[in-house]
Design an enzyme around this catalytic site. Structure first.
Site, PDB file in Angstrom:
ATOM      1  N   THR A 101     -71.166  21.850  22.124  1.00  0.00           N
ATOM      2  CA  THR A 101     -70.537  21.260  20.944  1.00  0.00           C
ATOM      3  C   THR A 101     -69.652  20.127  21.436  1.00  0.00           C
ATOM      4  OG1 THR A 101     -70.603  23.326  19.710  1.00  0.00           O
ATOM      5  CG2 THR A 101     -69.046  21.647  18.963  1.00  0.00           C
ATOM      6  N   LYS A 176     -72.826  20.528  13.426  1.00  0.00           N
ATOM      7  CA  LYS A 176     -72.038  21.586  14.062  1.00  0.00           C
ATOM      8  C   LYS A 176     -70.574  21.524  13.608  1.00  0.00           C
ATOM      9  CE  LYS A 176     -71.056  25.088  16.634  1.00  0.00           C
ATOM     10  NZ  LYS A 176     -71.216  25.186  18.084  1.00  0.00           N
ATOM     11  N   LYS A 244     -60.981  22.997  20.721  1.00  0.00           N
ATOM     12  CA  LYS A 244     -61.629  21.715  21.057  1.00  0.00           C
ATOM     13  C   LYS A 244     -62.517  21.244  19.917  1.00  0.00           C
ATOM     14  CE  LYS A 244     -65.434  22.006  23.027  1.00  0.00           C
ATOM     15  NZ  LYS A 244     -66.878  22.112  22.678  1.00  0.00           N
TER      16      LYS A 244
END
Length: 292
Positions: A101, A176, A244
């Site tokens: 990701t 995502k 993150k």
């Protein structure tokens, strides 16, 4: 084309999810060459017959197809670019698929740089955590050229069950972000529901029986709430990596002038947990927020 040969597959990143993903490819009969910064995390794969490489460069030199799933965008940068990177050392006509990701901008950069070297690139982040990886039931969100997606699809099918081509380079990463935004606020609701049940003197396991299959049902409620009750906070996906992801989503949303208050709240809560020593716990350790 890929479909006309039995490719050597490279796999960079054999952590919580990557190890299981590489194992599925290995057990499907493919020759696998792996690299991970900590070799111990690849030992099970090596015992099963995978070959060891000493760097991403060595993986790229040997493989027709290279999958990567590492930690942060900076790790993706280091893996793909520079004299030791995959793109510089990859073979023309090979394929690179980043399943980390990461940022849509970086996905587009990899695509363009790879294209200049005659290498085909896809961004294909996944959802499903350690369970989805172990059971080969991941959701895979793919960006890049559709013709390349169709070439790699047989390999994707060894890793996941919900595989969707989303559009051009970067589209997989944008998708995502949608996934992570939905999870962020859903996890707050799951934790609050469990805490509420406990405070009300209910049996939380019986409560889950009632609400998991109704309108409140979600993957997190069915799969992660039982872990909360068992006080098993081992990571299917690390809190530090989720933070993150939320930062990436917030940056992308800001660039689109989109306000995401739920996401902002979730990030603040997870950062407080991380500062309290929980950064290497699973995302469902948000349950501990109410225990601090």
């Amino acid at each position: 084309m890929l479909s006309k040969r039995s490719p050597i597959i490279g796999f960079v990143g054999t952590g919580v999810m990557g190890k299981s993903m590489a194992m599925h490819l290995l057990r499907a009969g493919y020759s696998i060459v792996v690299y991970n910064r900590t070799k111990e995390k690849a030992l099970e794969l090596l015992e099963e017959g995978a070959l060891w490489a000493t760097s991403p460069k060595e993986v790229a030199k040997q493989a027709h197809v290279v999958f990567t799933i590492v930690g942060y965008p900076k790790d993706v940068e280091e893996t793909y670019f520079g004299e030791q990177g995959i793109i510089e050392n990859g073979n023309p006509g090979s394929y690179v698929i980043d399943m980390t990701t990461s940022t849509p901008t970086l996905a587009k950069k990899i695509y363009e740089e790879a294209k200049g070297k005659g290498i085909y690139a896809l961004d294909a982040p996944v959802s499903g955590g350690d369970i989805g990886a172990k059971e080969a039931r991941l959701s895979i969100m793919v960006g890049g050229d559709e013709s390349v997606y169709n070439e790699i699809l047989p390999l994707f099918k060894l890793l996941g069950t919900n595989i969707v081509y989303q559009g051009q380079a970067g589209a997989g990463q944008h998708t995502k972000m949608c996934n992570q935004i939905a999870i962020a606020t859903n996890m707050i609701g799951v934790c609050e529901a469990i805490i509420y049940a406990e405070k009300a003197g209910l049996d939380p396991e019986k409560v889950l029986e009632s609400i998991s299959s109704g309108a409140a049902g979600s993957w997190s409620l069915s799969n992660l709430a039982p872990r909360m009750l068992a006080e098993n906070f081992e990571p299917g996906f690390y809190i530090k990596h989720f933070i993150k992801d939320m930062n990436i989503a917030l940056q992308e949303a800001e660039a689109m002038q989109l306000d995401t208050p739920g996401l902002s709240l979730a990030k603040d809560m997870y950062e407080r947990l991380a500062n309290n020593g929980e950064e290497n716990s699973g995302t469902h350790a948000l349950y501990k927020y109410w225990k601090m």
